[in-house]
Write a protein that holds these residues in place. Sequence first.
Motif, PDB file in Angstrom:
ATOM      1  N   UNK B 156       4.793 -25.846  39.895  1.00 29.21           N
ATOM      2  CA  UNK B 156       3.839 -26.295  39.094  1.00 29.21           C
ATOM      3  C   UNK B 156       3.571 -25.185  37.794  1.00 29.21           C
ATOM      4  N   UNK B 157       4.029 -24.188  37.975  1.00 29.91           N
ATOM      5  CA  UNK B 157       4.114 -23.368  36.819  1.00 29.91           C
ATOM      6  C   UNK B 157       2.629 -22.310  37.208  1.00 29.91           C
ATOM      7  N   UNK B 158       2.145 -22.211  38.470  1.00 31.33           N
ATOM      8  CA  UNK B 158       1.053 -21.378  38.730  1.00 31.33           C
ATOM      9  C   UNK B 158       1.641 -19.909  39.078  1.00 31.33           C
ATOM     10  N   UNK B 159       2.725 -19.844  39.578  1.00 31.36           N
ATOM     11  CA  UNK B 159       3.155 -18.549  39.986  1.00 31.36           C
ATOM     12  C   UNK B 159       4.549 -18.111  38.855  1.00 31.36           C
ATOM     13  N   UNK B 160       4.582 -16.794  38.582  1.00 35.57           N
ATOM     14  CA  UNK B 160       5.892 -16.535  37.968  1.00 35.57           C
ATOM     15  C   UNK B 160       6.684 -15.607  39.048  1.00 35.57           C
ATOM     16  N   UNK B 161       7.921 -15.809  38.649  1.00 35.16           N
ATOM     17  CA  UNK B 161       8.846 -15.164  39.568  1.00 35.16           C
ATOM     18  C   UNK B 161       8.944 -13.573  39.330  1.00 35.16           C
ATOM     19  N   UNK B 162       8.859 -12.707  39.944  1.00 32.90           N
ATOM     20  CA  UNK B 162       8.944 -11.201  39.729  1.00 32.90           C
ATOM     21  C   UNK B 162      10.434 -10.736  40.174  1.00 32.90           C
ATOM     22  N   UNK B 163      10.928 -11.357  41.442  1.00 29.68           N
ATOM     23  CA  UNK B 163      12.051 -10.876  41.723  1.00 29.68           C
ATOM     24  C   UNK B 163      12.708 -12.333  42.308  1.00 29.68           C
ATOM     25  N   UNK B 164      13.903 -12.666  41.612  1.00 27.31           N
ATOM     26  CA  UNK B 164      14.436 -13.877  42.199  1.00 27.31           C
ATOM     27  C   UNK B 164      14.819 -13.896  43.609  1.00 27.31           C
ATOM     28  N   UNK B 165      14.732 -14.709  44.550  1.00 30.35           N
ATOM     29  CA  UNK B 165      15.076 -14.833  45.823  1.00 30.35           C
ATOM     30  C   UNK B 165      16.614 -14.747  45.834  1.00 30.35           C
ATOM     31  N   UNK B 166      17.313 -13.850  46.522  1.00 31.80           N
ATOM     32  CA  UNK B 166      18.686 -13.992  46.588  1.00 31.80           C
ATOM     33  C   UNK B 166      18.878 -13.670  48.377  1.00 31.80           C
ATOM     34  N   UNK B 167      20.201 -14.031  48.893  1.00 31.02           N
ATOM     35  CA  UNK B 167      20.646 -13.777  50.366  1.00 31.02           C
ATOM     36  C   UNK B 167      20.129 -12.269  50.634  1.00 31.02           C
ATOM     37  N   UNK B 168      19.138 -12.123  51.693  1.00 29.60           N
ATOM     38  CA  UNK B 168      18.919 -10.638  52.167  1.00 29.60           C
ATOM     39  C   UNK B 168      17.656 -10.455  51.381  1.00 29.60           C
ATOM     40  N   UNK B 169      17.325 -10.819  50.176  1.00 29.11           N
ATOM     41  CA  UNK B 169      16.194 -10.283  49.439  1.00 29.11           C
ATOM     42  C   UNK B 169      15.414 -11.344  49.251  1.00 29.11           C
ATOM     43  N   UNK B 170      14.196 -11.220  49.732  1.00 31.92           N
ATOM     44  CA  UNK B 170      13.034 -12.311  49.587  1.00 31.92           C
ATOM     45  C   UNK B 170      12.744 -12.431  48.309  1.00 31.92           C
ATOM     46  N   UNK B 171      12.102 -13.486  47.590  1.00 27.08           N
ATOM     47  CA  UNK B 171      11.705 -13.539  46.268  1.00 27.08           C
ATOM     48  C   UNK B 171      10.128 -12.965  46.115  1.00 27.08           C
ATOM     49  N   UNK B 172       9.967 -12.456  44.795  1.00 29.37           N
ATOM     50  CA  UNK B 172       8.703 -11.822  44.986  1.00 29.37           C
ATOM     51  C   UNK B 172       7.867 -12.828  43.638  1.00 29.37           C
ATOM     52  N   UNK B 175       0.717 -14.482  40.565  1.00 28.60           N
ATOM     53  CA  UNK B 175      -0.085 -15.573  40.055  1.00 28.60           C
ATOM     54  C   UNK B 175      -0.308 -15.304  38.275  1.00 28.60           C
ATOM     55  N   UNK B 176       0.017 -16.660  37.636  1.00 28.28           N
ATOM     56  CA  UNK B 176       0.011 -16.368  36.176  1.00 28.28           C
ATOM     57  C   UNK B 176      -1.658 -16.248  36.204  1.00 28.28           C
ATOM     58  N   UNK B 177      -2.386 -15.263  35.200  1.00 28.91           N
ATOM     59  CA  UNK B 177      -3.627 -15.137  35.579  1.00 28.91           C
ATOM     60  C   UNK B 177      -4.302 -16.461  34.912  1.00 28.91           C
ATOM     61  N   UNK B 178      -3.615 -17.051  33.625  1.00 25.51           N
ATOM     62  CA  UNK B 178      -4.501 -18.354  32.973  1.00 25.51           C
ATOM     63  C   UNK B 178      -4.303 -19.399  34.017  1.00 25.51           C
ATOM     64  N   UNK B 179      -3.725 -19.396  35.113  1.00 25.37           N
ATOM     65  CA  UNK B 179      -3.627 -20.575  36.003  1.00 25.37           C
ATOM     66  C   UNK B 179      -4.466 -20.451  37.276  1.00 25.37           C
ATOM     67  N   UNK B 180      -5.500 -19.345  37.454  1.00 27.73           N
ATOM     68  CA  UNK B 180      -6.339 -19.445  38.237  1.00 27.73           C
ATOM     69  C   UNK B 180      -7.193 -20.287  37.784  1.00 27.73           C
ATOM     70  N   UNK B 181      -7.426 -21.616  38.173  1.00 18.55           N
ATOM     71  CA  UNK B 181      -8.283 -22.575  37.605  1.00 18.55           C
ATOM     72  C   UNK B 181      -9.642 -22.698  38.199  1.00 18.55           C
ATOM     73  N   UNK B 182      -9.879 -22.219  39.596  1.00 25.41           N
ATOM     74  CA  UNK B 182     -11.308 -22.168  40.242  1.00 25.41           C
ATOM     75  C   UNK B 182     -10.892 -21.655  41.527  1.00 25.41           C
TER      76      UNK B 182
END
Lengths: 239, 215
Positions: B156-172, B175-182
């Motif tokens: 839904x575009x609320x989170x940005x991906x810091x580290x793409x998930x790959x085998x053995x490495x979980x994604x990080x 939160x996109x700050x402007x998407x904290x809606x309440x």
Amino acid sequence: MSVNTIVPLTNVGLLAAAVESAANRPPELPGLVVMYGPSGYGKSLAAAYAANMHRAYYVECRESWTKKAFVIAILREMGIIPMKTLSEMVDQIAEQLSRSGRPLIIDDVQYVIDKAAANVLTDIYNASQGTLILIGEERVPASMARLERLHNRVLEWVPAQAASLDDVCALAAKSYPDITIEDDLLDAINHRVKGCLRRVAVNLYQIHSEATAQGWKTVGLSEWSEQDIHTGQPPARRG
Amino acid sequence: MSSKNVAKRKTLSALAGDVTPRQLIWDAIRHQHLDDGIITMQGIRIALKRHPELSESRISDYLRALMAGGFLVRRNPDAPPATTAIYFLQRDVGVEAPRVRRDGTLPPPPGREQLWRTLKIIGAFTGQELADAASTPQVPVAKATADEYIKMLSRAGYLQTVVEPSPGVPGRYRLVPSHWTGPMAPMIRRTKELYDPNTGAVVYRRVTKTEGGEP
């Protein structure tokens, strides 16, 4: 694994205990809790746990905040439509805090404590008599000493502790259960980064990436030398 | 208290975002409490006349739960039948309508609420880290729950991906700050769509492909 256990980090436990005693204090006692310490010590993790335990409201301060921005941010966190004037808004916050009995956590409080916004904090506390948790950097107690009216309403001061070996072991076991990192290496890391949990996490991440690439199952000081430990210092020039 | 003072204080905070039926009833109760302290079914129905979908039985269900929970008290319990029941707001817990069960007990907060609160506080996180930080002894949150929530929020575009998930490495993620809606946690509906109660909008809908192409 279906059910999660909570990583028993020292600072999480310290803040949780302080908030617990503030939330259940007898009415004649003040209700301010202050946690302070350098960045990277896991203060925000402690805040998250305390917030979830008590359904607390949480705001993170910014350097640029004025009184009004500060107050509007708290109301936004509460989901309340702000009224027009500053004093009306402070009343709204105080009313909601005292009625709901939910604590208010203010993180990075060093950004507002030296400014006019600090007086709003005093107002909110006086009008609500609620539980307020201030979290900030090392100099926060010194800054608060100048705000006599706020300073003497502190029920508990909680200095954030540097990570212990237990903390580091718990973090390693929880984050990377597929490899074993030996205690001698964990101890060396913790020593080199002076107990900064965020830097410990960076090191664990690097060790895990290398271990996955090399196929190591256990990593100790024999595989990972002390020079490879990331301390946040840029590498020194050679030659 | 002077009459001038009363007039001045006749304002109540209002909750932002999508308003649930229970919230409407709670607001009506609080307004009557502030007006003259006399709460009746008739008064609530007048306050909710713009919401004809709220039937009297729905209102009385909530009133009964509130009484069982000690929030509302009947003022004239010994009145003869067919007399208007008058209630009194005993415990005003603020703008937010109490989530109270029919027998008056309070359910633990939903894990979703804890996930939403936590992801704003802790910065960047993996699914495991978010589940750990959001867990309490009363409401533990499983990693699978956190992963599913992260997946829907990032679509839904609320989170940005810091580290793409790959085998053995979980994604990080972060939160996109402007998407904290309440403060209300976006919820995954049974039809696999993400609904944000703060804005009242469906922010993500899973596109299902019809087998053999669209008819």
